[in-house]
Scaffold this motif. Structure first.
Motif, short mmCIF file in Angstrom:
data_model
loop_
_atom_site.label_atom_id
_atom_site.label_comp_id
_atom_site.label_asym_id
_atom_site.label_seq_id
_atom_site.Cartn_x
_atom_site.Cartn_y
_atom_site.Cartn_z
N ALA A 1 17.17 3.30 -33.63
CA ALA A 1 17.35 3.01 -32.20
C ALA A 1 17.18 4.30 -31.43
O ALA A 1 17.49 5.38 -31.94
CB ALA A 1 18.72 2.39 -31.93
N ASN A 2 16.69 4.19 -30.20
CA ASN A 2 16.54 5.39 -29.38
C ASN A 2 16.59 5.02 -27.91
O ASN A 2 16.41 3.86 -27.53
CB ASN A 2 15.24 6.12 -29.71
CG ASN A 2 14.02 5.34 -29.28
OD1 ASN A 2 13.93 4.14 -29.46
ND2 ASN A 2 13.04 6.02 -28.71
N LYS B 1 22.55 1.30 -27.76
CA LYS B 1 23.09 0.17 -28.52
C LYS B 1 22.71 0.24 -29.99
O LYS B 1 21.58 0.57 -30.33
CB LYS B 1 22.60 -1.15 -27.92
CG LYS B 1 23.26 -2.39 -28.53
CD LYS B 1 22.85 -3.66 -27.82
CE LYS B 1 23.55 -4.88 -28.41
NZ LYS B 1 23.18 -6.13 -27.74
N PRO C 1 21.72 -1.46 -33.27
CA PRO C 1 21.12 -2.74 -33.66
C PRO C 1 21.82 -3.32 -34.89
O PRO C 1 22.65 -2.64 -35.52
CB PRO C 1 19.67 -2.36 -33.97
CG PRO C 1 19.76 -0.94 -34.41
CD PRO C 1 20.87 -0.32 -33.62
#
Length: 385
Positions: free
Chosen positions: A218-219, A239, A241
């Motif tokens: 995630a980024n 957030k 995942p």
């Protein structure tokens, strides 16, 4: 499977509730559907769970004919066997009539810690149930059904609440958002881009060798920051995942996570600050939200920064107000002039002054680092006594 055996399968109860944990009861049925009568020797069930590591190292010295090395390792966490139906007494088999048949089963998972199910680059942790159908004069038939096991990680546990470095809270659950507080100041001449990412690192161990695989899961990115400008992140959300929780209790496979905050500078290496985090299964459950508590904690912890780095530094006090007449009477050697120093350093003195602009004050000491002649004499006399 033949014309007689139309269907052969396994159904698990409550599997849709999110998998199983250590100590849970796993139950279900083995289903058989027959088009005509079938002679059966036995119907057995096996349950197994293990972690496996497997990779091939093809690296060899240039010009050598080294054979690739295979690395394998296995750790068993679950082993269970039971007979669902078999021929009674000395009878060789029993008959199943045409139609559908259900054979219920149940077994309990070990009470001890079970490693979370995982499927990685060079290894896996898997749990499955196998039904074995034995018939006379016919090869055995098997059907497998994999099920998910999750090792519960409560981020509210004291050992995880104490697990923190620079982060105010470093344990999170899947689905939560990590609030990021950061300030970026672009002192370069290029346009920069601040970013943050969550990385997953898989580590495998076999035959005293390790293999690592790392990936971004995630980024998030901010706005471009021009030269001489700044950007602040006051709780920017990243957030998490749906991913496998942290695996920290397996001796051959580890799954770890980290939060990286970095700056992408075109044509140069990126500047990165990376901090470990734990991803659990039970979310943070304090009175009040994690975000609000982190905001207040961040404001309190960072209040010193406003005092340490003022926008307009205060002018130092008058020298005559803090130095005694005795000190003023002391003879100091003449100091080199600014022009001479700039010639020696090859650049204006202001550039070197800026380097020490935000240096901390000297450490307090009861002993004067620059004693007067009288104080030195007194100190020597005390040492001689």
């Amino acid at each position: 499977m033949g014309v007689k055996l139309r269907d052969f399968g396994i159904v698990l109860v409550d599997e849709e509730l999110g998998g199983y944990s250590s100590g849970d009861l796993v139950s279900g049925q083995v289903l058989l559907e027959l088009s005509e009568g079938l002679a059966v020797t036995a119907l057995r069930l096996e349950a197994r769970g293990c972690a496996r590591v497997n990779w091939i190292d093809k690296a060899a010295a240039p010009g050598s004919a080294a054979v690739p090395t295979r690395y394998r390792e296995e750790v068993v966490y679950l082993q269970h066997r039971q007979t669902l139906r078999e021929a009674p007494g000395n009878q060789g088999c029993f008959m199943l009539q045409p139609g559908k048949h259900e054979f219920p089963f149940s077994f309990q998972l070990p009470q001890g810690p079970l490693v979370t199910s995982f499927n990685g680059k060079y290894g896996s942790v898997k749990y499955w149930v196998t039904a074995i159908l034995e018939r006379p004069y016919v090869p055995i038939q098997i059907v497998k059904r994999e099920f998910c096991v999750t090792s519960q990680i409560d981020v509210n546990a004291p050992n995880f609440l104490d697990f923190s470095t620079f982060l105010i809270a470093s344990c999170f659950a899947t689905g939560e958002a990590i609030p990021i507080y950061a300030e970026f100041e672009n002192c370069s001449s290029r346009l920069i881009m601040p970013k943050a990412a969550i990385f997953q690192t898989q580590t495998y161990l076999a035959n005293e060798k390790t293999k690592t695989f790392r990936q971004m899961i995630a980024n998030v990115r901010g706005n471009h920051v021009a030269s001489g400008s700044t950007e602040s992140w006051n709780g920017k959300a990243l957030k998490i995942p749906p991913v496998t929780p942290s695996i920290l209790d397996c001796c051959i496979i580890r799954v770890e996570y980290s939060l990286a905050v970095y700056v992408h500078i075109p044509g140069s290496k990126k500047l990165m600050l990376e901090l470990p985090i734990v991803i659990g299964t039970i979310p943070y459950s304090s009175f009040g939200s994690r975000t609000s508590s982190m905001c207040s904690q961040f404001s309190m912890d960072m209040s010193w920064l406003q005092l340490a780095l003022p926008e307009q530094p205060e002018a130092p006090p008058n020298y005559a107000d803090v130095v005694s007449e005795e000190d003023l009477a002391r003879q100091f050697p003449s100091l080199p002039q600014a022009d001479h120093l700039e010639h020696e350093f090859g650049s204006p003195m202001f550039a070197y002054i800026q380097e020490f602009r935000f240096q901390p004050p000297p450490i307090y000491s009861e002993v004067d680092p620059n004693p007067t002649f009288t104080e030195e004499m007194q100190r020597e006399i005390s040492f001689e006594i």
